[in-house]
Design an enzyme around this catalytic site. Structure first.
Site, mmCIF file in Angstrom:
data_model
loop_
_atom_site.group_PDB
_atom_site.id
_atom_site.type_symbol
_atom_site.label_atom_id
_atom_site.label_comp_id
_atom_site.label_asym_id
_atom_site.label_seq_id
_atom_site.Cartn_x
_atom_site.Cartn_y
_atom_site.Cartn_z
ATOM 1 N N SER A 110 0.851 -1.189 0.000
ATOM 2 C CA SER A 110 0.000 0.000 0.000
ATOM 3 C C SER A 110 0.885 1.236 0.000
ATOM 4 C CB SER A 110 -0.898 0.003 1.224
ATOM 5 O OG SER A 110 -0.121 0.317 2.363
ATOM 6 N N LYS A 111 0.231 2.370 0.070
ATOM 7 C CA LYS A 111 0.961 3.638 0.039
ATOM 8 C C LYS A 111 2.012 3.735 1.158
ATOM 9 C CE LYS A 111 -2.352 6.665 -2.190
ATOM 10 N NZ LYS A 111 -3.764 6.479 -1.863
ATOM 11 N N ARG A 112 1.707 3.065 2.257
ATOM 12 C CA ARG A 112 2.659 3.103 3.375
ATOM 13 C C ARG A 112 4.040 2.618 2.971
ATOM 14 N NH1 ARG A 112 2.126 -0.607 6.718
ATOM 15 N NH2 ARG A 112 0.461 -1.702 5.644
ATOM 16 N N HIS A 113 4.095 1.784 1.924
ATOM 17 C CA HIS A 113 5.378 1.210 1.528
ATOM 18 C C HIS A 113 6.145 2.091 0.562
ATOM 19 C CE1 HIS A 113 3.000 -2.283 2.898
ATOM 20 N NE2 HIS A 113 4.146 -2.602 3.455
#
Ligand code: GLU
Length: 473
Positions: free
Chosen positions: A243-246
């Protein structure tokens, strides 16, 4: 059989890594079998689809070089066709109008839940032999439902996951057209896969639940059911869903970050697929090797270090002219004017084994073209009275030295020897004054790629500053 694959993104965001891998596998499978690869934009969700997202998909595909043979087809432009197929299905009895209101449906679901049952449509408008249907309410719009087979199982041999079987009793009569007449997502996919002659549906396994419904509709239409390959999801390095967190999620962010498309492609190819121990391979090799039975059914894990490693490899081995033009574009985007001398090709040749991405290469290349102002703390650290003396000696001999790295290297050695110093005492001031950087390739080669005048200018600019009243000597 002529292989026909498709990539069918919904344009609701970027082309992300998972989508790009799906596109790559679909593309490669078509290429492997001299088939056709089709791009279809599934833009029927008007609330979420945007032209920017369509463009982002097209840009991402282009950047990766995933060329398509047909399309892009837009589902929003195919509405009349979907409507016509719905009419045909109504006429054939494989679909029916259902006048149940959303309120009635909610009530039904509540009752079912209260009785501990799975909420599902009760089939009240479904025609059955000998069954009397309620009278359609006047002026009330109807949805159209697919008349799903009531008994038996729907099964397919998934080319990645193996055999999957679902009992038809588990499947509702799917709404294929809403009350306003617009066709629903699963239905459009079915009509398109059928009419576009798709032989292999390669897509993310978030669609596994749609597949039995789609197969049933295809069968009702008398269509050839394609083969399905559902790709497992890609997890982040921490084992969580990517996800964007990565960090970077859009393919174009990898472009921004200085990755070469060949590195990203090579990396994506190995996300869930393997060919022995091969890690580094070209797309033509990939297309020669790619078979669906080498795709692993387990989730793939994203590994940025490996991507970086591949990128560094491709930076070292990519065609020098291509690298030069990519770098030139990047430098110009930073407002740097690339002069004829020092030559960009020479700068690249000197640095390309030492950088991990195009931005790092641009960082070390731009110092050759800008009005360099080395940082005061670096000047203070490396330009001491001791080093200044050896530097002045070097500068004094510069006009006469043969302009190639061997002779320049010999001059550097002579100078430090004359002053009883170690090599870094001259090499570091040279690095700082010429590039502003403490780390550079071998200093003789570095000096040699500058024009002589420029070296004299960069080295004496500081010596002048040091002799001025505000200088530190
Ligand atoms: N439009 C779907 C998506 O973006 C893909 C549908 C399919 O491949 O069948 O997830």
């Amino acid at each position: 059989m002529m292989i026909r694959t498709r990539f069918a993104p919904s344009p609701t965001g970027f082309l992300h890594i998972g989508g790009a891998r799906t596109a790559l596998f679909s593309w490669a499978y078509a290429r492997r079998h001299a088939g056709s690869f089709i791009l279809r934009i599934e833009d029927t969700d008007l609330a979420r689809s945007t032209p920017e997202a369509v463009q982002a998909i097209l840009d991402g595909m282009q950047w990766l070089g995933l060329n398509y043979d047909e399309g892009p087809f837009y589902q929003t432009q195919r509405m009349p066709r979907y409507r016509a197929v719905i009419e045909e299905m109504l006429a054939a009895g494989s679909a029916y109008r259902c006048y149940m209101t959303p309120d009635e449906l909610d009530r039904l679901r509540e009752e079912q839940r209260a009785q501990g049952l799975k909420p599902r449509y009760d089939g009240r408008w479904r025609p059955e032999p000998g069954k009397t249907l309620p009278t359609p309410p006047v002026g009330m719009p109807a949805v159209v439902r697919f008349r799903n087979p009531a008994a038996g199982v729907v099964a397919w041999d998934d080319l990645v996951k193996g055999r999957i079987e679902i009992a038809n009793a588990e499947l509702d009569d799917l709404i294929i057209a809403r009350a306003d007449g617009t066709p629903t997502y699963n239905f459009c996919v079915v009509v398109d896969d059928w009419e576009m002659g798709i032989t292999h549906v390669i897509r993310g396994d978030d669609h596994v639940n749609n597949t039995p419904r789609q197969i049933n509709i295809l069968q009702a239409l008398g269509a050839q059911v394609p083969l399905y390959a559902h790709l497992s999801m890609i997890l982040g390095g921490d084992g969580q869903k990517l996800s964007k967190r990565h960090g970077a999620v859009s393919v174009m962010q990898y472009d921004d970050a200085g990755y070469l498309p060949e590195a990203v492609l090579n990396y994506l190819a190995r996300l869930g697929w393997s060919h022995g121990d091969d890690e580094i391979f070209s797309m033509s090799q990939f297309c020669e090797w790619f078979e669906l039975d080498h795709i692993t059914p387990s989730a793939a894990q994203f590994n940025t270090e490996k991507l970086n490693w591949l990128n560094a490899h491709y930076l070292r081995t990519v065609d020098p002219e291509r690298l030069e033009s990519l770098l030139r574009v990047r430098l110009e985007a930073r407002g740097v004017t690339v002069a004829a001398s020092p030559s960009l090709a020479a700068i690249i040749a000197l640095h390309k084994g030492r950088v991990g991405n195009l931005n790092e290469l641009a960082n070390v290349a731009e110092v050759f073209y800008i009005d360099l102002q080395p940082k005061a703390e670096l000047l203070a650290k490396h330009l001491t009275p001791e080093t200044f003396a050896v530097l002045s000696d070097f500068v004094a001999h510069l006009p006469d030295v043969a302009w190639e790295s061997g002779a320049i290297g010999a001059l550097i050695k002579d100078c430090v020897a004359r002053h009883g110093l170690k090599m870094p005492k001259l090499a570091m001031p040279l690095r700082i004054l010429l590039t502003g950087l403490e780390q550079t390739p071998s200093v003789d080669a570095l000096v040699a790629i500058f024009p002589r005048e420029m070296v004299l200018k960069r080295l004496t600019a500081v010596s002048e500053a040091r002799h001025s009243p505000t200088g530190c000597s």
